[in-house]
Design a protein around this motif. Structure first.
Motif, PDB file in Angstrom:
ATOM      1  N   ASP A 114     -29.189 -15.597 -27.407  1.00 56.29           N
ATOM      2  CA  ASP A 114     -30.230 -16.303 -26.638  1.00 56.29           C
ATOM      3  C   ASP A 114     -29.609 -17.404 -25.766  1.00 56.29           C
ATOM      4  O   ASP A 114     -30.007 -17.593 -24.613  1.00 56.29           O
ATOM      5  CB  ASP A 114     -31.271 -16.935 -27.575  1.00 56.29           C
ATOM      6  CG  ASP A 114     -32.238 -15.903 -28.151  1.00 56.29           C
ATOM      7  OD1 ASP A 114     -32.249 -14.749 -27.674  1.00 56.29           O
ATOM      8  OD2 ASP A 114     -32.979 -16.254 -29.093  1.00 56.29           O
TER       9      ASP A 114
ATOM     10  N   LYS B 225     -28.534 -14.476 -33.263  1.00 54.23           N
ATOM     11  CA  LYS B 225     -29.690 -14.548 -32.353  1.00 54.23           C
ATOM     12  C   LYS B 225     -29.575 -15.792 -31.460  1.00 54.23           C
ATOM     13  O   LYS B 225     -29.794 -15.716 -30.244  1.00 54.23           O
ATOM     14  CB  LYS B 225     -30.976 -14.591 -33.187  1.00 54.23           C
ATOM     15  CG  LYS B 225     -32.269 -14.720 -32.396  1.00 54.23           C
ATOM     16  CD  LYS B 225     -32.637 -13.431 -31.685  1.00 54.23           C
ATOM     17  CE  LYS B 225     -33.881 -13.587 -30.807  1.00 54.23           C
ATOM     18  NZ  LYS B 225     -33.808 -12.759 -29.606  1.00 54.23           N
TER      19      LYS B 225
ATOM     20  N   LEU C  35     -30.276  -7.843 -31.087  1.00 55.97           N
ATOM     21  CA  LEU C  35     -30.962  -9.139 -31.167  1.00 55.97           C
ATOM     22  C   LEU C  35     -31.234  -9.756 -29.786  1.00 55.97           C
ATOM     23  O   LEU C  35     -31.929 -10.775 -29.689  1.00 55.97           O
ATOM     24  CB  LEU C  35     -30.111 -10.122 -31.988  1.00 55.97           C
ATOM     25  CG  LEU C  35     -29.996  -9.806 -33.497  1.00 55.97           C
ATOM     26  CD1 LEU C  35     -28.836 -10.592 -34.103  1.00 55.97           C
ATOM     27  CD2 LEU C  35     -31.302 -10.124 -34.220  1.00 55.97           C
TER      28      LEU C  35
END
Lengths: 185, 185
Positions: free
Chosen positions: B175, B171, B30
């Motif tokens: 991130d 995710k 991811l």
């Protein structure tokens, strides 16, 4: 005559000249006669891996578990590494706690002394270890707490404690542990 | 184009079917393209012993230190053993932190995800590790915190995350870590 108890002594440093080992040896010398203290070595235990367990536990794990199981209580004397319990000691904790449901540590009274070169005496390691001992259901001696700082200044060249005050504190610590074991045995 | 970063991924369980390894692999899939994530293995590192260091560090220690040193940041994904960091992971932390003054960890941004079968998601291990990372001077991603419970229900038989909500959280976690690395790089 007081009942006798067998105490497993676990030292969290592998170094030959470890100040923690010297502290543990000083505690052994000062202990009341009804405590039979035996060092249990942790330096040869392979890192815990459940797959290894499933394939057949190494003999060193089995032997360590038997040594802890056969003791009435456990005395931990350990340095602090990176503000926590040394990996070598945590690995021994993990090995002794397994297989699931068969922890060798369960319900054994414990005491913790931490010794470090600095001023805060291993407080971080001491309390991280206490958190694990909660989970392991080991009743831990609460007082006196033993955070021993300035560890490199404690011992003379024969390994004896230099200061009478320190010796007196070590004596009160191991005597309190004996009392704690008797109280909850 | 965003600058690229090399991330060392350290998994705290040695089990082949480890849910923490699966979680780490899901994070790798991811991750944004500018993160180059590489697993660094810790299962073959001998237990830390300063005497062994003095006699000449084992090759596995040296190689591990080089792997960490060459990374820009570190992602830890770990189970909780006995309410703390697994011994195997803590030993890797200790090995990487030595010799004194030459820590491989120093100043590298880090993120921690803990995954456990129970409900509290390795909170105890997560925060014990955070205490060590303070000492090691590793700026740790604060939010989102990642305590992943019910670990055995997360993955299908191919190792994919079953739930879109979980995938979306993973995710956002990776991130956020990328953003954190850029911010303090």
């Amino acid at each position: 005559m007081a009942k006798s108890y067998k105490i497993a002594v676990v030292v969290g440093s592998l170094r030959k000249e470890s100040i923690n080992r010297k502290a543990a040896e000083a505690l052994v010398r000062l202990a009341p006669d009804n405590l039979d203290l035996e060092f249990v070595e942790i330096g040869a235990l392979p890192l815990y891996d459940e797959d290894v367990e499933a394939a057949g536990a190494p003999q060193s794990w089995t032997r360590f578990r038997e040594q802890i199981s056969s003791a009435d209580a456990v005395l931990f004397v350990t340095p602090e590494y990176n503000r926590s319990v040394p990996g070598v000691l945590k690995n021994a904790i993990d090995v002794g706690s397994r297989p699931y449901g068969q922890s060798a540590w369960a319900k054994k009274p414990a005491a913790i002394m931490t010794v470090s070169p600095g001023a805060i005496g291993g407080f971080g390691a001491n309390h991280h270890l206490r958190q694990s001992l909660v989970f392991l259901d080991m009743p831990v001696l609460q007082q006196p707490e033993a955070y021993i700082g300035r560890g490199f200044e404690l011992f003379d060249e024969t390994g004896e404690l230099k200061s009478d005050d320190t010796r007196s504190f070590f004596k009160s610590f191991i005597d309190s542990f004996a009392g704690w074991i008797e109280r909850i045995a």
